[in-house]
Motif scaffolding. Structure first.
Motif, PDB file in Angstrom:
ATOM      1  N   TYR A  79       0.045  -1.684 -12.136  1.00 30.47           N
ATOM      2  CA  TYR A  79       0.296  -2.565 -10.990  1.00 30.47           C
ATOM      3  C   TYR A  79      -0.564  -3.817 -11.098  1.00 30.47           C
ATOM      4  CZ  TYR A  79      -3.331  -3.182  -7.383  1.00 30.47           C
ATOM      5  OH  TYR A  79      -4.412  -3.622  -6.677  1.00 30.47           O
ATOM      6  N   MET A 111       6.135  -8.188  -6.896  1.00 28.01           N
ATOM      7  CA  MET A 111       5.061  -7.876  -5.946  1.00 28.01           C
ATOM      8  C   MET A 111       5.235  -6.473  -5.365  1.00 28.01           C
ATOM      9  SD  MET A 111       3.285 -10.308  -3.261  1.00 28.01           S
ATOM     10  CE  MET A 111       4.552 -10.458  -2.073  1.00 28.01           C
ATOM     11  N   GLN A 118       0.744   1.209  -6.570  1.00 23.43           N
ATOM     12  CA  GLN A 118      -0.582   1.571  -6.058  1.00 23.43           C
ATOM     13  C   GLN A 118      -0.491   2.772  -5.111  1.00 23.43           C
ATOM     14  OE1 GLN A 118      -4.796  -0.036  -4.383  1.00 23.43           O
ATOM     15  NE2 GLN A 118      -3.142  -1.492  -4.204  1.00 23.43           N
ATOM     16  N   GLY A 147     -10.362  -1.218  -5.555  1.00 23.91           N
ATOM     17  CA  GLY A 147     -10.436  -2.151  -4.428  1.00 23.91           C
ATOM     18  C   GLY A 147     -11.400  -3.312  -4.628  1.00 23.91           C
ATOM     19  N   CYS A 152     -10.040  -5.334  -7.874  1.00 24.36           N
ATOM     20  CA  CYS A 152      -9.606  -6.505  -7.083  1.00 24.36           C
ATOM     21  C   CYS A 152     -10.758  -7.485  -6.878  1.00 24.36           C
ATOM     22  CB  CYS A 152      -9.072  -6.080  -5.717  1.00 24.36           C
ATOM     23  SG  CYS A 152      -7.461  -5.298  -5.779  1.00 24.36           S
TER      24      CYS A 152
ATOM     25  N   MET B  36      -9.908 -10.481   3.570  1.00 20.49           N
ATOM     26  CA  MET B  36      -9.511  -9.149   4.057  1.00 20.49           C
ATOM     27  C   MET B  36      -9.769  -9.047   5.557  1.00 20.49           C
ATOM     28  SD  MET B  36     -11.079  -6.841   0.925  1.00 20.49           S
ATOM     29  CE  MET B  36     -10.691  -5.182   1.533  1.00 20.49           C
ATOM     30  N   TYR B  79      -1.836  -5.354   5.047  1.00 18.24           N
ATOM     31  CA  TYR B  79      -1.548  -5.787   3.673  1.00 18.24           C
ATOM     32  C   TYR B  79      -0.063  -6.094   3.519  1.00 18.24           C
ATOM     33  CZ  TYR B  79       1.093  -2.740   0.481  1.00 18.24           C
ATOM     34  OH  TYR B  79       2.111  -2.112  -0.191  1.00 18.24           O
ATOM     35  N   HIS B  83       1.488  -9.706   2.199  1.00 14.62           N
ATOM     36  CA  HIS B  83       2.403  -9.860   1.061  1.00 14.62           C
ATOM     37  C   HIS B  83       3.778 -10.341   1.512  1.00 14.62           C
ATOM     38  CE1 HIS B  83       0.151  -7.284  -2.178  1.00 14.62           C
ATOM     39  NE2 HIS B  83      -0.535  -8.318  -1.740  1.00 14.62           N
ATOM     40  N   ASP B  84       4.226  -9.837   2.650  1.00 13.09           N
ATOM     41  CA  ASP B  84       5.545 -10.204   3.174  1.00 13.09           C
ATOM     42  C   ASP B  84       5.629 -11.684   3.515  1.00 13.09           C
ATOM     43  OD1 ASP B  84       7.902  -8.771   3.512  1.00 13.09           O
ATOM     44  OD2 ASP B  84       7.771  -8.934   5.691  1.00 13.09           O
ATOM     45  N   MET B  86       4.253 -14.106   1.943  1.00 16.16           N
ATOM     46  CA  MET B  86       4.061 -15.010   0.790  1.00 16.16           C
ATOM     47  C   MET B  86       5.364 -15.717   0.397  1.00 16.16           C
ATOM     48  SD  MET B  86       1.076 -13.189  -1.443  1.00 16.16           S
ATOM     49  CE  MET B  86       1.436 -14.210  -2.859  1.00 16.16           C
ATOM     50  N   MET B 111      -2.473 -12.401  -2.490  1.00 16.13           N
ATOM     51  CA  MET B 111      -2.005 -11.199  -3.177  1.00 16.13           C
ATOM     52  C   MET B 111      -3.151 -10.199  -3.354  1.00 16.13           C
ATOM     53  SD  MET B 111       0.615 -10.894  -6.235  1.00 16.13           S
ATOM     54  CE  MET B 111      -0.385 -11.526  -7.545  1.00 16.13           C
ATOM     55  N   LEU B 112      -4.308 -10.693  -3.813  1.00 12.96           N
ATOM     56  CA  LEU B 112      -5.464  -9.801  -4.009  1.00 12.96           C
ATOM     57  C   LEU B 112      -5.922  -9.174  -2.696  1.00 12.96           C
ATOM     58  CD1 LEU B 112      -7.719 -11.754  -6.527  1.00 12.96           C
ATOM     59  CD2 LEU B 112      -6.401  -9.657  -6.929  1.00 12.96           C
ATOM     60  N   ASP B 115      -3.697  -6.318  -1.998  1.00 12.16           N
ATOM     61  CA  ASP B 115      -3.972  -5.234  -2.949  1.00 12.16           C
ATOM     62  C   ASP B 115      -5.259  -4.489  -2.590  1.00 12.16           C
ATOM     63  OD1 ASP B 115      -1.728  -5.966  -4.325  1.00 12.16           O
ATOM     64  OD2 ASP B 115      -2.791  -7.059  -5.900  1.00 12.16           O
ATOM     65  N   ALA B 116      -6.296  -5.260  -2.254  1.00 16.71           N
ATOM     66  CA  ALA B 116      -7.590  -4.644  -1.943  1.00 16.71           C
ATOM     67  C   ALA B 116      -7.508  -3.862  -0.631  1.00 16.71           C
ATOM     68  CB  ALA B 116      -8.677  -5.710  -1.870  1.00 16.71           C
ATOM     69  N   GLN B 118      -4.928  -2.275   0.497  1.00 17.90           N
ATOM     70  CA  GLN B 118      -4.262  -0.991   0.269  1.00 17.90           C
ATOM     71  C   GLN B 118      -5.253   0.031  -0.291  1.00 17.90           C
ATOM     72  OE1 GLN B 118      -0.320   1.251  -1.288  1.00 17.90           O
ATOM     73  NE2 GLN B 118      -0.534  -0.793  -2.097  1.00 17.90           N
ATOM     74  N   ALA B 119      -6.055  -0.374  -1.266  1.00 16.13           N
ATOM     75  CA  ALA B 119      -7.057   0.547  -1.813  1.00 16.13           C
ATOM     76  C   ALA B 119      -8.036   0.981  -0.718  1.00 16.13           C
ATOM     77  CB  ALA B 119      -7.806  -0.122  -2.968  1.00 16.13           C
ATOM     78  N   GLN B 120      -8.450   0.014   0.094  1.00 13.74           N
ATOM     79  CA  GLN B 120      -9.407   0.293   1.168  1.00 13.74           C
ATOM     80  C   GLN B 120      -8.838   1.315   2.160  1.00 13.74           C
ATOM     81  OE1 GLN B 120     -12.318  -1.340   0.857  1.00 13.74           O
ATOM     82  NE2 GLN B 120     -13.319  -0.535   2.681  1.00 13.74           N
ATOM     83  N   ALA B 146       3.776   4.626   2.609  1.00 19.55           N
ATOM     84  CA  ALA B 146       3.519   3.250   2.178  1.00 19.55           C
ATOM     85  C   ALA B 146       4.305   2.883   0.926  1.00 19.55           C
ATOM     86  CB  ALA B 146       2.019   3.057   1.919  1.00 19.55           C
TER      87      ALA B 146
END
Lengths: 301, 301
Positions: A79, A111, A118, A147, A152, B36, B79, B83-84, B86, B111-112, B115-116, B118-120, B146
């Motif tokens: 990803y 995207m 992820q 993250g 990231c 974030m 998140y 992204h939506d 963009m 974008m980052l 992404d971050a 989602q990980a969080q 998700a």
């Protein structure tokens, strides 16, 4: 089995696992599933899965658990490549010798493909059949590595550093996050798949090993960007210089970069030696990790 | 406490939790952390956290666990909005009455940031102090909601349906994935935070409730896009029609859409009645869930 046979066998095994685990492209939304499969399958050196399998061998982890961990690691890695290749980031057309995902499926789908991969990565960790406590640790390690405190975060530092003069320490910090965090997670997650909680000394040494090969990996990447050609590399060569990105080669020069890579690999091998001395349980079980370290130093793509 | 006081109190409490839990913007990489925080803090109706808190009340879940679950849900939701918004997706400038994240921080950072976050989100689930088995279930539920079988899948269907004539069933399938999956997850995760595994009958009824309010939420969204103005809405009104997107209003008309929303809310209220009848444990404990359902029907933004 020599390293080439082992790594080829592991990579084929991983490919089969991924083909089975990724949502099928005849299931709705089929276009997204097709793009997810395109982004993951049939490509890459699978370094992160190899590391997880090799570290898992140290602690006698079950293959089934390692398979799901390997999938999770590679989904995150894939990803990140999909998003990294997009026009707002590196704007790249080629990856692993084929069209980048957004070039093939469009930017919006690119995207979404990254986003869905992820989520799929964390889903895989719940499929390991390990104890709940182990799954929780694996999720924590992966989320941290992926993250803002890891991958990231490194990409953000990278983004802000174009056209900047970075010193060696800042460049290294960036790479420790951008690629190092996931390489560290790969080895750690292999350990955490064992039946028992790995002893702190082992964790410390695996981190030393993984951080060293992670850094060497990046230095070699910078060297290859200058010395290899696009066909062998499978991605556009010479991009760093063209984009005025700080690299080890631009700061240290080619020769010193090669020495740095060699030094890091030596550090990694020392860590493995200490692991073997830690307990007889680990004796003779660091061979694959050693071979991975040597491979990273000698790779040509 | 009436619903307005309760939901305001919960939203403020959530805000405090988020301020504390999100990585501080004075920690490297500070720009990413700032973005974030920008994407999550100070905005939104916090429907998903409210649902998790309300469902958690049913089973006496601990507030601390619900806090982390609420954070995880809202990180995923935030998140997806980043992204939506963009350019390659909806290309929107306003969100919650302020500049969209990529408009403020640039596309790459947008974008980052997503992404971050989602990980969080998955990281937060490991901070609940629940048993490992519970954390594993929560990760599975969130990842499924998700990913490509949920939110991302719905966005992919949405993407492929612009300029298409969708029938009502396909439109509903799209929304069940795009927004419904995360709304269902919000209520379910509240239940799974309780000390005991929720009985299957309760799970079934909560799913009936959540799916009904999720659908009603979307129908109302389509109605507001036509009837509300940008200032009240906090995002650009009239976008669906301008972009020729299929909506409930475009297929059913305003009147029938209003009736459909009312019917779904009735279905949700029936599910709550059945929950109260299931066991005396639940008696008098569905009030917040009922109020959320009624709020969704009556909201003006």
């Amino acid at each position: 089995m020599d390293f080439k046979s082992w790594s080829t066998e592991r990579a084929s095994h991983f490919e089969l696992c991924a083909k089975k685990a990724l949502p099928p492209d005849n299931r709705l939304p089929w276009k997204l599933h097709e793009a997810m499969r395109y982004a993951v399958l049939d490509g890459g050196k699978r370094i992160r899965p190899l590391l997880a399998y090799a570290a898992g061998e140290l602690v006698g982890a079950k293959e089934e658990a390692l398979d799901h961990i390997a999938l999770a690691l590679e989904y995150i890695h894939s990803y990140s490549l999909v998003h990294d290749d997009m026009p707002c980031m590196d704007n790249d057309t080629l990856r692993r010798g084929k069209l980048t995902t957004h070039k093939k499926y469009g930017e919006a789908m690119g995207m979404l493909t990254g986003d869905a991969l992820q989520a799929q990565a964390f889903y895989e960790l719940t499929q390991t059949k390990l104890a709940g406590d182990q799954i929780a640790v694996l999720v924590k390690v992966l989320a941290t590595a992926a993250g803002s405190a890891g991958m990231c975060g490194g990409q953000a530092v990278d983004l802000l550093s174009v056209h900047q003069k970075l010193d060696l320490d800042t460049l290294t910090l960036m790479h420790r996050l951008k690629t190092g965090a996931m390489i560290r997670a790969s080895a750690l997650m292999g350990l955490y798949a064992g039946e028992q909680l790995p002893p702190p000394a082992l964790i410390g040494l695996i981190i030393q090993y993984a951080d060293a090969i992670g850094l060497a990996f990046q230095v070699i990447d910078d060297i290859l960007d200058v010395t290899a050609d696009t066909a062998v590399l499978g991605k556009t060569a010479g991009k760093d210089a063209a984009e005025d990105k700080p690299t080890y080669v631009s700061i240290l020069g080619l020769n010193q970069s090669r020495i740095m890579a060699q030094n890091e690999i030596n550090r990694a091998l020392e860590a493995l030696k200490s692991i073997e001395e830690l307990s007889e349980i680990y004796q003779g079980k660091t061979t694959r990790l050693e071979e991975i370290a040597r491979y990273i130093l000698s790779r040509d793509h």
